[in-house]
Design an enzyme around this catalytic site. Structure first.
Site: not given
Length: 421
Positions: A22-23, A92, A116, A121-123, A125, A305, A327, A397
């Site tokens: 998936k990732n 996400r 989730c 989990r800011p973006i 960066l 995970d 994390i 998912r």
């Protein structure tokens, strides 16, 4: 709506192929926007998050269709650079489309992503790096308005090795003029898989898997046929299922080099884990021993995970197991559901201490998030009686068909419809 009925107490025996990652496939689907030609993704997993990515591609005017177990994508007809808020909120990973759309059109309009609820989990960066490549980004009312008529390569040092930021900058870098160097890049295997796909399409990317990735921008990109790597977290789930239920399983396509931190811990707990060129075998007999501390960390550290599924395998351990989640802030939401099954877990901030108990019992539980839901399935395999696992949309998912796979390994699992709204 559906639920899983899992009857525990039966040792596992059998083998199962591991689905595509998936990732890995999600950033690859975003990367297809940069390829002028047809892309065929062989063995693409049929997941809710893949469906969400397909919906975004179609919203942008692209063609995406299934041919057997392959997903065929053609972005030649792409005619938009804006993604609706409803589509962005589905997952996400939708943030990964920012770099690709900006690289293709020189502009992009989208909202902040969903996914989730695992804590902040800011973006930031992502946005900081894109600005260094020449993008002008305005944030207003939860929406991002991005302009970059000409992206230019730059040297970017990430404040932390963010997977999503590394991927977004790799995609934008392919469309930029000159060379982009990403330092303190994420080192996950999925980053290397994205590099391999981009290069198969004609890009010039190297260094993925190390802390420095170099992208030589401006190379014309074409379509290709590609098969993504096996899903290491799905493999981790089924290895932990063997640990919880006992027995012997073989996971085809699984790669131990992607899972070394997990397999080492399973060996410490008492499992026998071996690998060959075709996959990984795991044999577990009796109750596992306690391990720890298990500290989550960016790759090559222990994956966040896999934290919940390993915890599930150790609920009946002899002694104590200790986890430290470094994390995400809210990655212990599955603990209260495990307690319904008789698990003894004490949480204090980022630390969770599992006091092994000889017996777990079936209960009605609900998935709290993707990996927490899978962990409840693992725990159910080691419990006495029947466990009902609800809120399967979380599990769907990331797992193509967890009930099918667990049955292939000898588990007693039934998926049935419910009246739940």
């Amino acid at each position: 709506m559906s639920e899983l009925l899992i009857t525990g107490g039966r040792p596992l025996e059998g083998e199962v192929p591991i689905q595509g990652a998936k990732n890995s496939v999600l950033p690859i689907l975003a990367a297809t926007l940069l390829a002028r030609g047809q892309v065929v993704l062989e063995g693409c997993p049929r997941l809710r998050d893949v469906d969400a990515s397909i919906a975004i591609l179609r919203y942008l005017g692209c063609i995406a269709r299934w041919e057997g177990d392959s997903l065929v994508v053609d972005t030649a007809s792409m005619d938009g650079c804006a993604i609706s808020e409803e589509l962005m909120r589905r997952m996400r990973s939708s943030a990964i489309f920012l770099g690709a759309v900006l690289g293709r059109w020189g502009r992009a309009e989208l909202s902040y992503p969903g996914g989730c609820e695992l804590g902040p989990r800011p973006i930031d960066l992502h946005l900081q790096g894109l600005r260094q490549l020449g993008a002008a980004i305005r944030e207003e009312g939860g929406f991002l308005h991005c302009r970059a008529p000409r992206l230019r390569g730059s040297e970017i040092v990430l404040g932390l090795p963010s997977v999503g930021a590394t991927e977004n900058l790799m995609l934008a870098g392919c469309a930029a003029e000159g060379t982009t160097v990403i330092s303190n890049a994420a080192r996950e295997p999925e980053i290397e898989d994205l590099q391999n796909f981009l290069n198969a399409c004609g890009a010039r990317v190297r260094g993925a898997g190390s802390s420095t990735v170099r992208v030589e921008g401006g190379a014309p990109m074409h379509g290709c046929t590609y098969r993504c790597m096996p899903d290491r977290i799905v493999a981790a789930t089924y290895l932990c299922a063997a640990g919880a239920a006992g027995g012997e399983v073989y996971l085809r396509r699984a790669r131990e080099d992607h899972l070394a931190t997990l397999t080492d811990l399973l060996r410490q707990a008492g499992c026998t884990v071996t690998a060959d060129g075709g996959g990984i075998a795991c044999r577990c007999r009796g109750r596992l021993g306690g391990v720890g501390p298990v500290r989550t960390a960016p790759y090559p550290g222990f994956p966040t995970d896999a934290q919940a599924v390993l915890m599930a395998a150790l609920l009946r351990c002899r002694g104590v197991s200790v986890f430290e989640e470094r994390i995400f802030e809210s990655r212990y939401r599955h603990v209260d559901e495990m307690a319904r099954m008789g698990a003894r877990i004490r949480v204090s901030g980022p630390t969770a201490v599992v006091f092994g108990t000889p017996v777990l019992h079936g209960a009605s539980v609900r998935s709290t998030d993707l990996r927490g839901g899978a962990a409840l399935c693992v725990a159910a395999l080691g419990a006495e009686g029947v466990t009902r696992v609800g809120a399967l949309h979380h599990i769907d998912r990331g797992y193509e068909d967890i009930a099918r796979d667990l049955r292939a390994l000898g588990a007693d699992v039934i998926r049935q419809a419910t009246d739940e709204n």
